[in-house]
Motif scaffolding. Sequence first.
Motif, short mmCIF file in Angstrom:
data_model
loop_
_atom_site.label_atom_id
_atom_site.label_comp_id
_atom_site.label_asym_id
_atom_site.label_seq_id
_atom_site.Cartn_x
_atom_site.Cartn_y
_atom_site.Cartn_z
N VAL A 1 34.80 16.63 -6.35
CA VAL A 1 33.43 16.22 -6.71
C VAL A 1 33.00 15.02 -5.87
O VAL A 1 31.87 14.97 -5.36
N LEU A 2 33.88 14.05 -5.71
CA LEU A 2 33.54 12.86 -4.92
C LEU A 2 33.34 13.22 -3.45
O LEU A 2 32.44 12.68 -2.79
N GLU A 3 34.16 14.14 -2.94
CA GLU A 3 33.98 14.56 -1.54
C GLU A 3 32.64 15.27 -1.35
O GLU A 3 31.93 15.03 -0.37
N ALA B 1 30.00 14.83 -3.14
CA ALA B 1 28.95 13.81 -3.27
C ALA B 1 28.77 13.05 -1.97
O ALA B 1 27.64 12.77 -1.54
N ARG B 2 29.89 12.71 -1.32
CA ARG B 2 29.81 12.00 -0.04
C ARG B 2 29.13 12.85 1.02
O ARG B 2 28.30 12.36 1.80
N GLU B 3 29.47 14.13 1.07
CA GLU B 3 28.88 15.02 2.07
C GLU B 3 27.37 15.17 1.87
O GLU B 3 26.62 15.34 2.83
N SER B 4 26.92 15.12 0.62
CA SER B 4 25.50 15.29 0.33
C SER B 4 24.75 13.97 0.23
O SER B 4 23.54 13.96 -0.01
N GLY B 5 25.46 12.85 0.39
CA GLY B 5 24.82 11.55 0.35
C GLY B 5 24.45 11.06 -1.03
O GLY B 5 23.60 10.17 -1.18
N VAL B 6 25.08 11.62 -2.07
CA VAL B 6 24.79 11.22 -3.44
C VAL B 6 25.75 10.11 -3.86
O VAL B 6 26.97 10.28 -3.79
N PRO B 7 25.23 8.95 -4.31
CA PRO B 7 26.13 7.88 -4.76
C PRO B 7 26.77 8.26 -6.10
O PRO B 7 26.08 8.52 -7.07
N LEU B 8 28.09 8.30 -6.12
CA LEU B 8 28.78 8.75 -7.32
C LEU B 8 30.11 8.02 -7.45
O LEU B 8 30.81 7.81 -6.45
N GLU B 9 30.44 7.62 -8.66
CA GLU B 9 31.72 6.98 -8.93
C GLU B 9 32.39 7.69 -10.10
O GLU B 9 31.72 8.30 -10.95
N ALA B 10 33.72 7.60 -10.15
CA ALA B 10 34.47 8.29 -11.19
C ALA B 10 35.62 7.42 -11.69
O ALA B 10 36.11 6.54 -10.98
N THR B 11 36.04 7.71 -12.90
CA THR B 11 37.19 7.04 -13.52
C THR B 11 38.14 8.10 -14.05
O THR B 11 37.71 9.10 -14.62
N ALA C 1 38.28 6.45 -2.32
CA ALA C 1 37.11 5.59 -2.52
C ALA C 1 36.20 6.19 -3.58
O ALA C 1 35.97 7.40 -3.61
N GLY C 2 35.70 5.35 -4.47
CA GLY C 2 34.80 5.80 -5.51
C GLY C 2 35.50 6.17 -6.80
O GLY C 2 34.83 6.47 -7.80
N LEU C 3 36.83 6.14 -6.81
CA LEU C 3 37.59 6.51 -8.02
C LEU C 3 38.48 5.35 -8.43
O LEU C 3 39.11 4.70 -7.60
N ASP C 4 38.54 5.10 -9.73
CA ASP C 4 39.49 4.12 -10.24
C ASP C 4 40.29 4.73 -11.37
O ASP C 4 39.82 5.61 -12.09
N GLU C 5 41.53 4.28 -11.50
CA GLU C 5 42.41 4.72 -12.58
C GLU C 5 42.45 3.66 -13.66
O GLU C 5 42.53 2.47 -13.37
N VAL C 6 42.41 4.09 -14.92
CA VAL C 6 42.55 3.17 -16.04
C VAL C 6 43.61 3.71 -16.98
O VAL C 6 43.77 4.92 -17.12
#
Length: 353
Positions: A16-18, A20-30, A42-47
């Motif tokens: 999903v993050l890849e 989003a990057r290809e389409s230029g959509v700002p997206l973050e995930a946890t 990049a754009g992903l964090d683990e909790v």
Amino acid sequence: MTAVSHRVIRNLLDGVLEAARESGVPLEATHKVSQRIGDVPAGLDEVASNDAVPTALDAGKIVGGTAWLWARDDMVESLDILFVDEAGQLSLAHTMGAARSARNLILLGDPQQLEQPQRAAHPEGAEVAALVHLLDGKKTLPDDRGLFLDVTWRLHPDICAFTSELYYEGRLHSLSGLERQALAGDTPFAGSGLFYVPVEHRGNASSSPEEVDAVRRIIEGLLVGGVVWIDRKGDERPLDRGDVLVVAPYNAQVAALAERLPEGVRVGTVDRFQGQQAPIVIYSATSSCAEDAPRGMGFLYNPNRLNVAMSRARCACILVASPQILEPDCRTPEQMRHANGLCRFRELAREVV
């Protein structure tokens, strides 16, 4: 998002993050994990704490976690949408437990692949995977029950034609451009599609040294012969060890292969590789004949297991097997249906000796 395991969740979040990057959509995930999984893109964090999940949701992030996270009382109706990946595996009981966290539920998956192993007793029907429950005996989803995703982003058309015919009622097609996926160079496996390497042996059940030797020769030829992998964009690069998946039905054969194959070549059972892919898949059938197969024809010839094994391949699927495996003595209609997969593969495959 949820799925049967953290690794499946991570694969989906990475994809999903890849995209989003290809389409230029700002997206973050946890990703809510119990322990660190690996490299974090990049754009992903683990909790590690459940308490961090509401904070991530309030920040507008996509959150991934197992059904145990979303079934918690403090997660009830915390989501607008819950995506259930590999819903062809996740049991109906687990899916319903997680579903109360969301106002909308989207099931993604393939009921023609492996279901989740069951380790407990459930009321009748609750152990069935969620999508299997919806299909009610059909191979693909009817239009009045959902959307059948009829385009594969992985399989070369030559592999897709086999997979679609056997497992998806002829409804599956390859994404435009996948016909470019190929191997080039001095190898009998140049091009793409299905290949069969016959190996004579007798009396082998859960391991076959003859097939181990054959698989090793195939891989050595692919890796030292200047063979090139061409992807769907037409980009070329030398083939490396990470481009080969070796699959076997039994743990004993996996262990024998792992001991003899070059380090870095992925080896495992069908169960291990569901959700993964590679340019080349080598499937070692192992048993000398149907009568020698541990757990009987119902395991070795199981259509779902064969579908998973063969459909990991992006351009070349190589079956290494005894000729007797392709001549089973079927005594019931179910055994005939099971044998059909390997036999049809042989009919379509190019033989390499």
